[in-house]
Design an enzyme around this catalytic site. Structure first.
Site, short mmCIF file in Angstrom:
data_model
loop_
_atom_site.label_atom_id
_atom_site.label_comp_id
_atom_site.label_asym_id
_atom_site.label_seq_id
_atom_site.Cartn_x
_atom_site.Cartn_y
_atom_site.Cartn_z
N LYS A 229 0.72 -1.35 0.12
CA LYS A 229 0.02 -0.03 -0.05
C LYS A 229 0.86 1.25 -0.04
CE LYS A 229 -4.39 -1.58 1.55
NZ LYS A 229 -5.55 -1.63 2.67
N ARG A 263 -3.58 -10.23 5.23
CA ARG A 263 -4.07 -10.28 3.82
C ARG A 263 -3.07 -9.85 2.97
NH1 ARG A 263 -7.04 -6.71 0.17
NH2 ARG A 263 -8.60 -7.51 -0.84
#
Length: 287
Positions: A229, A263
């Protein structure tokens, strides 16, 4: 709000499932526009290849999503989302029939379709019921574990100057209110996702690691989705493609702060993080 049950145990497919040993959830994006280009899989062949990779690298779960939640992504109709998911779930059913599958959707009807038609085991909702008022009732009806994430705003606007009065207290209050509502509806198997990258500045994303320690008060397992991210590559001045090493560092810190599920896009590396963390934990607890 704490209960007497072990907060690491959820009921999955009618059986107890222990998150005391952290699990790795592999990402399967059946979308054309997810933020990490290498994760986009649209054809049946691409999906089958990705499923084989996830299973081969040891994914404990597969999280399939058909609606890109990256900032500014185009809206996708429920019909299009379902069509994409049906294609992907049909491939999973053929290639990995025993896999534990989670569906990444904020729509109650989409969740129902996935559970009833394909036996999906978990509903993963980035909006914690905020974008579909029927989601909590649907999860209660379906009787599957529910992952709910903290997000300020919606995917199209969440990163446009996010503002908080007291960041920590607002995140904790958000979960307190929603956990209570779910418990009133009889939903017990709830997993909390702090929501890294969803309506937060880069600095707030790092503060969020500390908030995870306080989230333990809810007596619920924690999921962290931090893979590749912008909180990594913006700090380093790189790109999502170059963010694997940073992902590994932050996944490690997430486990230290109590994550029960990671995740990720890169399963093999995350499994190695879990193995090394568990060795460290076992040895330090002995001492």
């Amino acid at each position: 709000m704490p209960s007497n049950r072990d907060n690491n145990i959820i009921t999955l497919k009618g059986l107890p499932y222990d998150l005391g040993v952290p699990r790795v959830m592999g990402i399967l994006n059946v979308t054309p526009d997810s933020f990490y280009a290498e994760s986009r899989k649209e054809s049946e062949g691409q999906i089958a290849e990705r499923v084989a990779q996830l299973v081969g690298e040891g994914a404990d779960m597969i999280d399939i999503g058909a609606y890109s939640s990256r900032p500014g992504a185009d809206d996708v109709s429920p019909a299009e989302e379902m069509a994409r998911l049906r294609k992907g779930l049909a491939v999973i059913s053929k290639e990995a029939p025993d896999a534990i599958v989670s569906v990444d959707t904020f729509r109650a009807d989409v969740a129902r379709m996935c559970v009833e038609e394909y036996g999906v085991s978990i509903v993963n909702d980035i909006a914690a019921g905020e974008l579909d008022n029927g989601m909590f009732d649907m999860v209660a009806r379906l009787g599957v574990p529910y992952i709910m994430m903290h997000m300020q705003g919606n995917p199209r606007t969440m990163q446009v100057n996010p503002q908080y009065g007291n960041f920590r207290e607002e995140v904790l209050a958000y979960f307190a209110q929603r956990v209570d509502r779910l418990q009133q509806k009889g939903v017990r198997d709830v997993i909390l996702d702090p929501g890294f990258g969803f309506g937060k500045t880069v600095a707030q994303n790092y503060e969020l690691l500390g908030v995870m320690d306080e989230m333990k008060r809810f007596d619920k397992p924690l999921l962290v989705g931090i893979s590749r991210k912008s909180m990594i590559y913006k700090v380093l001045g790189t790109t999502p493609q170059e963010a694997l090493n940073g992902t590994t560092v932050l996944n490690t810190l997430s486990l230290v702060h109590g994550a029960g599920i990671l995740r990720v896009h890169d399963v093999r590396e995350a499994k190695e993080v879990v193995s090394l963390f568990m060795m460290y934990k076992q040895q330090t607890e002995r001492g």
